[in-house]
Design an enzyme around this catalytic site. Structure first.
Site, PDB file in Angstrom:
ATOM      1  CE  LYS A  91      -1.714   2.902   2.792  1.00  0.00           C
ATOM      2  NZ  LYS A  91      -1.617   4.059   1.886  1.00  0.00           N
TER       3      LYS A  91
ATOM      4  N   GLY B   1      -4.657   3.686  -1.847  1.00  0.00           N
ATOM      5  CA  GLY B   1      -5.776   4.053  -0.984  1.00  0.00           C
ATOM      6  C   GLY B   1      -5.315   4.558   0.357  1.00  0.00           C
TER       7      GLY B   1
ATOM      8  N   GLY C 108      -4.753   5.083   4.486  1.00  0.00           N
ATOM      9  CA  GLY C 108      -4.315   4.229   5.593  1.00  0.00           C
ATOM     10  C   GLY C 108      -5.482   3.712   6.403  1.00  0.00           C
TER      11      GLY C 108
ATOM     12  CB  VAL D 226      -6.099   0.454   1.573  1.00  0.00           C
ATOM     13  CG1 VAL D 226      -5.133  -0.554   0.980  1.00  0.00           C
ATOM     14  CG2 VAL D 226      -7.189   0.802   0.567  1.00  0.00           C
ATOM     15  N   GLY D 227      -4.978   0.472   4.483  1.00  0.00           N
ATOM     16  CA  GLY D 227      -3.880   0.181   5.416  1.00  0.00           C
ATOM     17  C   GLY D 227      -4.353  -0.666   6.581  1.00  0.00           C
TER      18      GLY D 227
ATOM     19  CD  GLU E 259      13.379   1.093   9.284  1.00  0.00           C
ATOM     20  OE1 GLU E 259      13.819   2.045   9.965  1.00  0.00           O
ATOM     21  OE2 GLU E 259      14.029   0.062   9.072  1.00  0.00           O
TER      22      GLU E 259
ATOM     23  CB  CYS F 148      13.014   9.512   8.308  1.00  0.00           C
ATOM     24  SG  CYS F 148      13.948   8.455   7.184  1.00  0.00           S
TER      25      CYS F 148
ATOM     26  CD  GLU G 200       9.746  13.151  11.381  1.00  0.00           C
ATOM     27  OE1 GLU G 200       8.591  12.735  11.519  1.00  0.00           O
ATOM     28  OE2 GLU G 200      10.655  12.474  10.869  1.00  0.00           O
TER      29      GLU G 200
HETATM   30  P1  NAD Z   1       2.265   8.540   7.679  1.00  0.00           P
HETATM   31  O1  NAD Z   1       2.592   7.819   8.925  1.00  0.00           O
HETATM   32  O2  NAD Z   1       1.203   9.566   7.730  1.00  0.00           O
HETATM   33  O3  NAD Z   1       1.807   7.499   6.536  1.00  0.00           O
HETATM   34  C1  NAD Z   1       2.641   6.436   6.122  1.00  0.00           C
HETATM   35  C2  NAD Z   1       1.779   5.348   5.485  1.00  0.00           C
HETATM   36  O4  NAD Z   1       0.928   4.774   6.453  1.00  0.00           O
HETATM   37  C3  NAD Z   1       0.880   5.878   4.368  1.00  0.00           C
HETATM   38  O5  NAD Z   1       0.857   4.924   3.330  1.00  0.00           O
HETATM   39  C4  NAD Z   1      -0.473   5.952   5.051  1.00  0.00           C
HETATM   40  O6  NAD Z   1      -1.559   5.849   4.180  1.00  0.00           O
HETATM   41  C5  NAD Z   1      -0.406   4.750   5.977  1.00  0.00           C
HETATM   42  N1  NAD Z   1      -1.335   4.798   7.119  1.00  0.00           N
HETATM   43  C6  NAD Z   1      -1.825   5.896   7.750  1.00  0.00           C
HETATM   44  N2  NAD Z   1      -2.639   5.508   8.760  1.00  0.00           N
HETATM   45  C7  NAD Z   1      -2.659   4.158   8.762  1.00  0.00           C
HETATM   46  C8  NAD Z   1      -3.316   3.185   9.567  1.00  0.00           C
HETATM   47  N3  NAD Z   1      -4.094   3.532  10.592  1.00  0.00           N
HETATM   48  N4  NAD Z   1      -3.107   1.877   9.296  1.00  0.00           N
HETATM   49  C9  NAD Z   1      -2.296   1.497   8.290  1.00  0.00           C
HETATM   50  N5  NAD Z   1      -1.654   2.380   7.491  1.00  0.00           N
HETATM   51  C10 NAD Z   1      -1.827   3.687   7.726  1.00  0.00           C
HETATM   52  O7  NAD Z   1       3.634   9.148   7.144  1.00  0.00           O
HETATM   53  P2  NAD Z   1       3.894  10.092   5.895  1.00  0.00           P
HETATM   54  O8  NAD Z   1       3.364  11.454   6.212  1.00  0.00           O
HETATM   55  O9  NAD Z   1       3.459   9.422   4.662  1.00  0.00           O
HETATM   56  O10 NAD Z   1       5.496  10.152   5.885  1.00  0.00           O
HETATM   57  C11 NAD Z   1       6.263  10.975   6.682  1.00  0.00           C
HETATM   58  C12 NAD Z   1       6.709  10.270   7.943  1.00  0.00           C
HETATM   59  O11 NAD Z   1       7.409   9.088   7.611  1.00  0.00           O
HETATM   60  C13 NAD Z   1       7.669  11.086   8.788  1.00  0.00           C
HETATM   61  O12 NAD Z   1       7.333  10.958  10.143  1.00  0.00           O
HETATM   62  C14 NAD Z   1       9.018  10.435   8.529  1.00  0.00           C
HETATM   63  O13 NAD Z   1       9.977  10.581   9.527  1.00  0.00           O
HETATM   64  C15 NAD Z   1       8.627   9.021   8.362  1.00  0.00           C
HETATM   65  N6  NAD Z   1       9.665   8.322   7.611  1.00  0.00           N
HETATM   66  C16 NAD Z   1      10.471   7.436   8.251  1.00  0.00           C
HETATM   67  C17 NAD Z   1      11.493   6.803   7.558  1.00  0.00           C
HETATM   68  C18 NAD Z   1      12.376   5.783   8.204  1.00  0.00           C
HETATM   69  O14 NAD Z   1      13.011   5.038   7.471  1.00  0.00           O
HETATM   70  N7  NAD Z   1      12.484   5.712   9.504  1.00  0.00           N
HETATM   71  C19 NAD Z   1      11.690   7.108   6.216  1.00  0.00           C
HETATM   72  C20 NAD Z   1      10.856   8.040   5.597  1.00  0.00           C
HETATM   73  C21 NAD Z   1       9.826   8.625   6.306  1.00  0.00           C
END
Ligand code: NAD
Length: 467
Positions: free
Chosen positions: A170, A201, A203, A206-207, A245, A279, A373
């Site tokens: 996803k 889709g 989170g 679909v997530g 991550e 990140c 962050e």
């Molecule tokens: P996010 O957590 O909002 O979303 C990440 C993914 O999770 C998306 O695909 C989203 O649709 C899905 N999601 C959201 N709610 C969910 C749920 N309840 N159940 C299942 N899936 C769900 O993050 P973002 O805004 O897309 O990305 C930025 C964040 O990602 C920052 O906090 C950044 O630090 C982190 N990040 C971490 C790393 C790492 O390797 N540690 C790398 C890149 C980004």
């Protein structure tokens, strides 16, 4: 050009979306409408999970040679589409072109590198009175963020497929155009149906369906700490193996013997990777109090020399732009001083989601901008008295993903690095190494990706005693 993404890739073919919500895709640099995507729903996710479950018995027993061949086919398909993928990464999320080229190239390389790990000794070894066999854990749900979506999707998929898992991917809902190209590459690679499935889709539908499904045995998630906590919670009921991550608030420690010009260039490079939408960005710059004036002058000159448009790119969305602005206001309200940058858009770039690269000085480590962050080009300079103080400040944050140390005396820099609570520490260099472990301490998550550690995250250990 308008691109429509209204299908998912399930069971080896493109299928119409059951979910019918559509969203516009806009170029964050210009606001121009460049696409429209249809978001899937729980039904789409269930279909993908069922396909992955059905494909697992056969895929998990393929030979290592067979898997190598399929992984190579995916790499070849990505190579053919590389220019388009890079252009789409720039247009859809506003990645700096050089950065986009780099991460998308590496997305392909993950499928090459992992082939080196497909050797029998990584799956079976003698130990004590037993033989340890490592078997694929099952269906893996791969959930990714938007800041380099192809890189995350491919890093996870390469390891999972190599291990013998089937996958349900996803991608971020902000990455549908990039996901479309990846789907087409998976299609071109012609893996057996159901081995790779991709559902676009949100989170929350679909997530969630993936993270709660009894038919999914492994979750690999990259994203925010807030969502990571929810996923870990949701995965507990079905005892999924989870790799998280998550976010970071990484320090760049400039030691007091550093050449300040070089150190500041390094700090700006680490702090502004991907315009701060990374990140691993080194967003807290720790400077010896005795050398603050020198650091300020170098930082100001360094930021003045940055070009808006490239490397300083827009924020991925208007909502994210607003979020970053609110942090800049918060920094000012809490008493930090803007050395350069500040609120609003840079002149001449009003149409896009551009943020002025901003450096705060007079920051104390308890301020919001030093702890949370921001995920934009906003850096905080914090002063320290000696190495112990620097280490204490570096570690006084809930995250522990990355850290950087810069200094002349390598032994001393190494000693400082060894005291930092972070999954990766880089001394005097920003290194790219996709086979050494990557992952976080503390609220930055758990589990490791890349190389053999990344492969093992998709394997379960079975110990067999032979009489
Ligand atoms: P996010 O957590 O909002 O979303 C990440 C993914 O999770 C998306 O695909 C989203 O649709 C899905 N999601 C959201 N709610 C969910 C749920 N309840 N159940 C299942 N899936 C769900 O993050 P973002 O805004 O897309 O990305 C930025 C964040 O990602 C920052 O906090 C950044 O630090 C982190 N990040 C971490 C790393 C790492 O390797 N540690 C790398 C890149 C980004």
């Amino acid at each position: 050009m308008m691109i429509t993404v209204n299908q998912h890739f399930i069971d080896g073919r493109f299928v119409e979306s059951h979910g019918q919500e559509t969203v516009d895709v806009r170029n964050p640099a210009t606001g121009e409408l460049i696409g429209r995507s249809t978001r899937g729903d729980a039904v789409d996710a269930e279909r993908a999970i069922a396909a992955a479950k059905a494909a697992f018995p056969s895929w998990s027993t393929t030979s290592l040679e067979e898997r190598k061949r399929y992984l190579q086919q995916i790499a070849d398909a990505l190579t053919e589409r590389m220019d388009e993928l890079v252009a789409t990464t720039v247009a859809e999320f506003g990645a700096p072109p050089l950065f986009a080229g780099y991460i998308d190239g590496q997305a392909r390389d993950f499928f090459l590198l992992v082939q080196d790990l497909l050797e029998p000794e990584n799956f079976e070894e003698a130990n004590g009175k037993a033989v340890i066999t490592r078997v694929p854990v099952g269906v893996a749900g791969l959930l990714t963020p938007w800041n380099g979506n192809p890189w995350f999707v491919c890093g996870k998929a390469a390891a999972a497929l190599a291990a013998g898992c089937t996958v349900v991917i996803k991608p971020s809902e902000l990455s549908a155009l990039e996901a479309r190209i990846l789907m087409e590459c998976f299609d071109k690679a012609a893996l057996p149906p159901g081995v790779v499935n991709v559902v676009n889709g949100p989170g929350a539908t679909v997530g969630n369906t993936i993270t709660r499904s009894p038919d999914v045995q492994k979750i690999s998630f990259t994203g925010s700490t807030k969502v990571g906590k929810q996923i870990n919670h949701d995965a507990t009921e079905t005892m999924k193996r989870v790799t998280l991550e998550l976010g970071g608030k990484s320090p760049t420690i400039i030691l007091d013997d550093a050449d300040m010009g070089k150190a500041v260039r390094f700090a700006l490079t680490t702090g502004l990777i991907n315009t701060g939408q990374a990140c691993i960005a080194g967003t807290r710059i720790l400077v010896p109090a005795s050398r603050l004036d020198e650091a300020k002058a170098a930082l100001k000159a360094g930021v003045e020399g940055l070009k808006i448009g490239d490397p300083i790119q827009p924020m991925v969305s208007h909502a994210h732009y607003e979020r970053v602005q609110s942090y800049i206001r918060k920094g000012i309200d809490e008493g930090a001083e803007v050395l350069i940058g500040g609120e609003g858009k840079p002149e001449g770039f009003e149409a896009g989601n551009y943020v002025k690269p901003t450096v705060f000085v007079g920051v104390t480590n308890d301020m919001t901008i030093a702890q949370e962050e921001i995920f934009g080009p906003v850096l905080s300079v914090i002063t320290y008295s000696d190495d112990d103080d620097a280490v204490a400040i570096a570690n006084d944050v809930e995250y522990g993903l990355h850290a950087y140390v810069y200094g002349e005396d390598r032994e001393r820099a190494r000693a400082v690095a060894n005291r930092i609570l972070a999954g990766r520490v880089m001394i005097n260099q920003l290194v790219d190494d996709p086979i050494s472990p990557f992952g976080g301490f503390k609220m930055s998550g758990f589990g490791r990706e890349f190389g053999i550690h990344g492969l093992q995250a998709y394997l379960e250990t079975r110990t067999v005693f032979i009489d």
